[in-house]
Design a protein around this motif. Structure first.
Motif, PDB file in Angstrom:
ATOM      1  N   LYS A  58       2.205   1.856  -3.253  1.00  0.00           N
ATOM      2  CA  LYS A  58       1.166   2.007  -4.282  1.00  0.00           C
ATOM      3  C   LYS A  58       1.318   0.980  -5.404  1.00  0.00           C
ATOM      4  O   LYS A  58       1.210   1.289  -6.600  1.00  0.00           O
ATOM      5  N   ASP A  90       0.165  -2.080  -7.667  1.00  0.00           N
ATOM      6  CA  ASP A  90      -1.099  -2.584  -8.181  1.00  0.00           C
ATOM      7  C   ASP A  90      -1.475  -3.872  -7.455  1.00  0.00           C
ATOM      8  O   ASP A  90      -0.645  -4.780  -7.330  1.00  0.00           O
ATOM      9  N   SER A 137       0.836  -1.207   0.000  1.00  0.00           N
ATOM     10  CA  SER A 137       0.000   0.000   0.000  1.00  0.00           C
ATOM     11  C   SER A 137       0.867   1.252   0.000  1.00  0.00           C
ATOM     12  O   SER A 137       0.589   2.215  -0.732  1.00  0.00           O
TER      13      SER A 137
END
Length: 727
Positions: free
Chosen positions: A585, A587, A582
């Motif tokens: 970031k 996918d 997270s």
């Protein structure tokens, strides 16, 4: 109206200062009042006997303005010398305090209002005016007579009807009363002796305070409905007869014209008879012996005095032939809060903030509304009900439904592979130990799941026993959503879809058994959804409804602290991986490699044993194990006292990681300093139990180790080629 049916609200009003001339013409006294129209019924002016300003006036006469009647000046210690001028008008016919004062001094009681709050014949020239019109005219006439000294703004509490919000006008009327002192003392003793227990306990103090200061109870009402007062009057001689049945003749004059009193009993008097009058009382019936007293009464605090206290009072008094244990109407009294709007304001049609439960049920479902109310029912607090909260628990209902659908889909697959219904739902499934494949050792995730089920069932049973419904609902919510759905189902999915039929059947049976228990734990809060799903599942012959099933109480030997500790560690690894993804970031569909190290060989061995679920649930393509520490320069890093986990990262990500580690180190150092300061406090060490001190010392050691690891990591991130800014 009962006093309990009168609310008190602050009102911006006026204080009128009126001169009352002395009858001998030697001067006047100035009084202050918020209700100048009631002076028409004054029968005295009262002062405090210790007030030096008025000691020479006591015993003299006042000539009542606008009326001309002479009234006495009296002394009473109840008079507040600080209010107004310290000299107060006394109107026994229209003020409860003045009424008691009038009784002490033998004052005349003059009523100036009729039943419609208009001035009656005792008001002289003001007869026929409403109380509002009379006030205006009295003030105008006082001003013209030069007797109105001044008017000041005044904020005070005004009594209003709790139903229609109209200002209540006290006045004299003939009523029936019940003498309460002896009965109230008996109720206090019963609760103090533990014959009836309050939940939460704090309401007992409120209950005692009301009963200790209780007044005699006015039990008559002038309504068109209700139980008629069992009192009869002889038309000829006005003799009063109280009897269970209408007398045929008057015992005084032998007259036959007998009429019953028009008044009815207060609703709460009739309601107070409910626990025993419905069971055949006053006869000694089988129902009365079997069902009185009941075990539990559930009530809102708003009727604690209206109904609950009166059931206890009347039960103790009217079933006096039984022992004290048999006379209280209920063993336990659970007092819950009120349902209010999202801002905590009482719902009112006038305010327009009423939530219609039928509309809510149509929109979100009965179970979602029930669960919202239950989880918000913390003892001693009201429930702020909003559609957003109900929507959240509708999502919970959807989660349960989706979990059931997952079980049904896999059931069909397993049956298609050759498993029979007897394999999947043995008659003794709920009483048996967890199902082991081939009789071998139970996998870690099942040992953990059954351990958590046993703990949760114990916590729910205890919370329900103590009427902590919000705690029970919270525990079930967390267990069902997070532990069962988010962890257990996700962990065993590959086994259910695997080629080994025996392993798939074992996994499904355990999944079914836990799901069945979870539905039964949830049933008191969500009865419709749970019963619907339970009926669709494979059940033993003769099973009819989840409501008739035994509430879960798994054996204590299912509790496995080691399995819970090991699963907590594996969950921490997976959550660390998810947090790293997270932060970077990444996918969600992209698999990434990760590096892992642990100083404890047992931790590493456990992670290696469960590598498949970890990589799948954390989104790793691979997890590489290292013997030494991990260089933060190689990627984003997460540390705990047990392990380090790293993902690869770009230079920009490395700067963000430097800032994050710096902030985390600052928080840990602050927490460490706070704990060290507490441990250094001699008073704390002296008074705190040994296990509390030991726990704090262990926490300090762990914080020091974490801080040291973060400092090393920060130094590595800020190396010659690392970022220069940040913490």
């Amino acid at each position: 109206l009962s006093d309990l049916e009168v609310d008190h609200k602050d009102s911006n009003d006026s204080l009128w200062y009126i001169r009352y001339p002395l009858a001998d013409g030697s001067g006047s006294l100035t009084i202050a009042t918020t209700r100048p129209e009631t002076m028409l019924g004054d029968t005295a002016v009262a002062v405090n006997p210790d007030d030096e300003r008025y000691q020479d006036y006591v015993g003299k006469k006042i000539r009542l303005p606008l009326v001309g009647r002479e009234i006495p000046i009296i002394a009473d210690a109840a008079i507040d010398r600080e209010f107004g001028t310290g000299a107060l008008k006394v109107t026994p016919g229209h003020d409860p305090v003045d009424f008691e004062l009038g009784k002490r001094h033998g004052l005349e009681q003059i009523s100036i209002l009729d039943g419609t709050a208009h001035i009656n014949e005792n008001g002289g020239a003001y007869r026929g005016l409403s109380r509002e019109e009379a006030r205006k005219q009295v003030v105008k006439d006082l001003e013209m007579a030069g007797l109105l000294e001044k008017i000041e703004p005044y904020r005070h509490s005004v009594g209003v009807c709790s139903r229609c919000d109209t200002i209540v006008e006290p006045m004299l009327s003939e009523q029936w009363f019940l003498r309460m002192r002896e009965m109230a003392d008996r109720a206090i003793k019963a609760v103090k002796d533990g014959d009836t227990t309050f939940y939460p306990k704090s309401w007992e103090k409120t209950f005692f305070n009301w009963l200790e200061n209780i007044h005699d109870w006015c039990i008559s009402r002038q309504l068109w409905w209700g139980h008629r007062i069992p009192a009869y009057r002889c038309v000829r001689c006005d003799h009063l007869i109280v009897a269970a049945e209408r007398p045929s003749r008057c015992p005084e004059c032998d007259g036959s014209d007998i009429v019953q009193d028009d008044d009815v009993l207060d609703t709460w008097f009739s309601s107070g008879l409910w626990p025993f009058s419905t069971l055949g009382w006053p006869e000694d019936t089988e129902d009365l012996r079997k069902f009185y007293p009941t075990s539990l009464m559930i009530s809102g605090y708003d009727i604690l005095f209206f109904w609950d206290a009166r059931m206890i009072i009347l039960g103790l008094h009217l079933t006096a032939g039984a022992s004290i244990e048999q006379r209280v109407p209920f063993r336990s009294l659970y007092v819950h809060g009120m349902v209010r709007d999202p801002h905590g304001v009482k719902m009112s049609k006038t305010r327009g903030n009423v939530i219609d439960p039928l509309e809510i049920i149509e929109k979100y479902g009965t179970d979602a509304l029930r669960f919202t109310l239950a989880i918000g029912a913390a003892p001693g607090t009201d429930i702020a009900l909003s559609e957003d909260r109900i929507l959240g628990y509708r999502a919970f209902a959807n989660k349960i439904w989706n979990a059931a659908r997952f079980l049904f889909v896999n059931l069909e697959k397993i049956e298609a592979a050759g498993a029979t219904l007897d394999d999947l739902a043995a008659p003794d499934l709920r009483a048996a130990a967890p199902h082991r494949r081939g009789g071998g050792e139970l996998p870690l995730v099942e040992r953990w799941m059954y351990s958590r089920l046993a703990r949760v069932a114990g916590e729910v049973n205890e919370a329900l026993e103590e009427f902590r419904f919000h705690e029970a609902a919270h525990v079930v919510y967390h267990f069902f959503w997070h532990e069962f759905c988010d962890w257990y189902i996700e962990w065993v999915k590959p086994r259910l879809a695997g080629a080994e039929r025996e392993d798939a059947v074992a996994a499904w049976r355990n999944l079914f058994a836990v799901f069945d228990s979870a539905l039964r734990l949830l049933h008191p809060f969500m009865p419709f959804l749970t019963d619907e799903l339970w009926r669709r599942m494979p059940q033993r012959s003769g099973a009819r409804s989840i409501a008739l099933e035994r509430f879960p109480a798994p054996p204590s030997q299912w509790i496995d602290p080691l399995a819970e500790q090991q699963m907590a560690l594996l969950q921490a690894v997976i959550e660390a991986g998810r947090q790293l993804r997270s932060d970077q970031k990444i996918d969600p569909k992209q698999k990434v490699e990760a590096d892992f190290t642990a100083s404890d060989a047992g931790v590493r061995a456990l992670v290696e044993t469960c590598l498949g679920p970890i990589t799948r649930l954390a989104g790793f393509s691979a997890l590489r194990f290292h013997d030494g520490g991990l260089d933060p320069a190689g990627g984003a890093l997460r540390s705990s006292p047990q392990f380090d986990l790293r993902l690869g990262q770009s230079p920009a990500d490395r700067q963000a990681e430097t800032d994050r580690v710096s902030r985390q180190l600052g928080r840990l150092e602050q927490d460490l300093a706070s704990k060290q300061e507490r441990l250094a406090d001699d008073a704390f060490r002296t008074r705190a139990p040994a296990h509390v001190v030991a726990r704090l010392e262990t926490a300090i050691q762990e914080r020091r180790a974490e801080c040291e690891k973060l400092r090393v990591r920060l130094a590595q991130l800020r190396g010659p080629d690392g970022p220069s800014r940040g913490g």
